[in-house]
Motif scaffolding. Structure first.
Motif, short mmCIF file in Angstrom:
data_model
loop_
_atom_site.label_atom_id
_atom_site.label_comp_id
_atom_site.label_asym_id
_atom_site.label_seq_id
_atom_site.Cartn_x
_atom_site.Cartn_y
_atom_site.Cartn_z
N THR A 31 65.17 -16.93 32.69
CA THR A 31 66.00 -18.35 34.19
C THR A 31 65.03 -18.71 35.28
O THR A 31 65.93 -19.52 35.78
N CYS B 240 62.45 -11.79 30.66
CA CYS B 240 63.90 -12.11 29.18
C CYS B 240 62.63 -11.88 27.87
O CYS B 240 62.01 -11.97 27.41
N CYS C 112 67.61 -14.26 30.91
CA CYS C 112 67.16 -14.99 30.21
C CYS C 112 68.44 -16.12 29.99
O CYS C 112 69.35 -16.49 29.65
N ASP C 113 68.05 -17.67 29.85
CA ASP C 113 68.99 -18.52 29.64
C ASP C 113 68.45 -18.51 27.87
O ASP C 113 67.58 -18.90 27.45
N SER D 192 61.53 -13.87 36.32
CA SER D 192 62.66 -13.47 35.29
C SER D 192 62.17 -12.75 34.43
O SER D 192 60.56 -13.37 33.65
#
Length: 214
Positions: A167, A173, A197-198, A171
């Motif tokens: 993100t 992830c 996470c995106d 970050s």
């Protein structure tokens, strides 16, 4: 896409496409019209009701089924211990990783989608000729489907494909934050959100043939 116990479905797809094509009058095996290929898979970002558009430069291509060479999410720590190299030889990238509907970490597809013409199907009762144009001066690629088909028409519903990226710059992830309990996903269910996470969800189109110039 498929784990080892679903290879039968892939084999069924290869053998049954000819039967389906005959039923609708498509000369699938006529060499002057179409060349059959082993199934390949397109990770597609497009509205379900779209029949054409731009943005194919954001699509990816799996030239082989990523499921059988994937790594189960529950074995992520073993993947780490192996230096992020999967048993099939591909490299896992913690800053850009993929999950399927069964909880398999998949090899990333090839980006961008190569320009060309591809016969695509949902694996059941829909076929269309997908045209992906060469990139324009800004790198954007137009695309279109034939016969008034939409992306939803030729999306293989059972397959889910989600891409996870951090993100932000700070970050983390990691697949270790993904819930194992949600797999396998139910019909219509989205891949899980993962902390840090995106997530992008991609529709999956199956390539089964290429047009032959006459």
């Amino acid at each position: 896409m498929k784990n080892s116990d679903k290879l039968t479905r892939r084999q069924w797809l290869v053998s049954s496409l000819g039967v389906f094509a005959t039923a609708i009058g498509l000369p699938l095996f006529a060499q002057t019209k179409i060349r059959r290929v082993q199934p390949q898979y397109i990770a597609t970002l497009a509205p379900g009701d779209a029949m054409s558009g731009t943005g194919a430069e954001t699509w990816g291509l799996w030239r082989i089924d990523p499921g059988p060479i994937g790594v189960w999410l529950r074995f992520y720590q073993l993947l780490q211990k192996a230096g992020n190299i999967a048993p099939a030889g591909w490299r896992f990238d913690i800053n850009d990783w993929w999950l399927d509907e069964n909880g398999l970490i998949m090899k990333a597809p090839e980006f961008p989608m190569p320009a060309g013409k591809y016969y695509v199907t949902n694996g059941e009762d829909q076929i269309s000729l997908l045209t992906v144009e060469q990139p324009d001066n800004e790198g954007k690629q137009a695309w279109s489907l034939s016969d008034d088909k939409t992306i939803a028409d030729v999306t293989h519903g059972p397959c889910r494909s989600a891409r996870y990226t951090p993100t932000g710059a700070s970050s983390t992830c990691s697949p270790k934050n993904a819930s194992l309990e949600v797999f396998p996903l139910k019909p219509g269910e989205s891949p899980p959100l993962v902390s840090g996470c995106d997530r992008k969800e991609y529709a999956v189109l199956i390539i089964f043939g290429l047009p032959v110039e006459v």
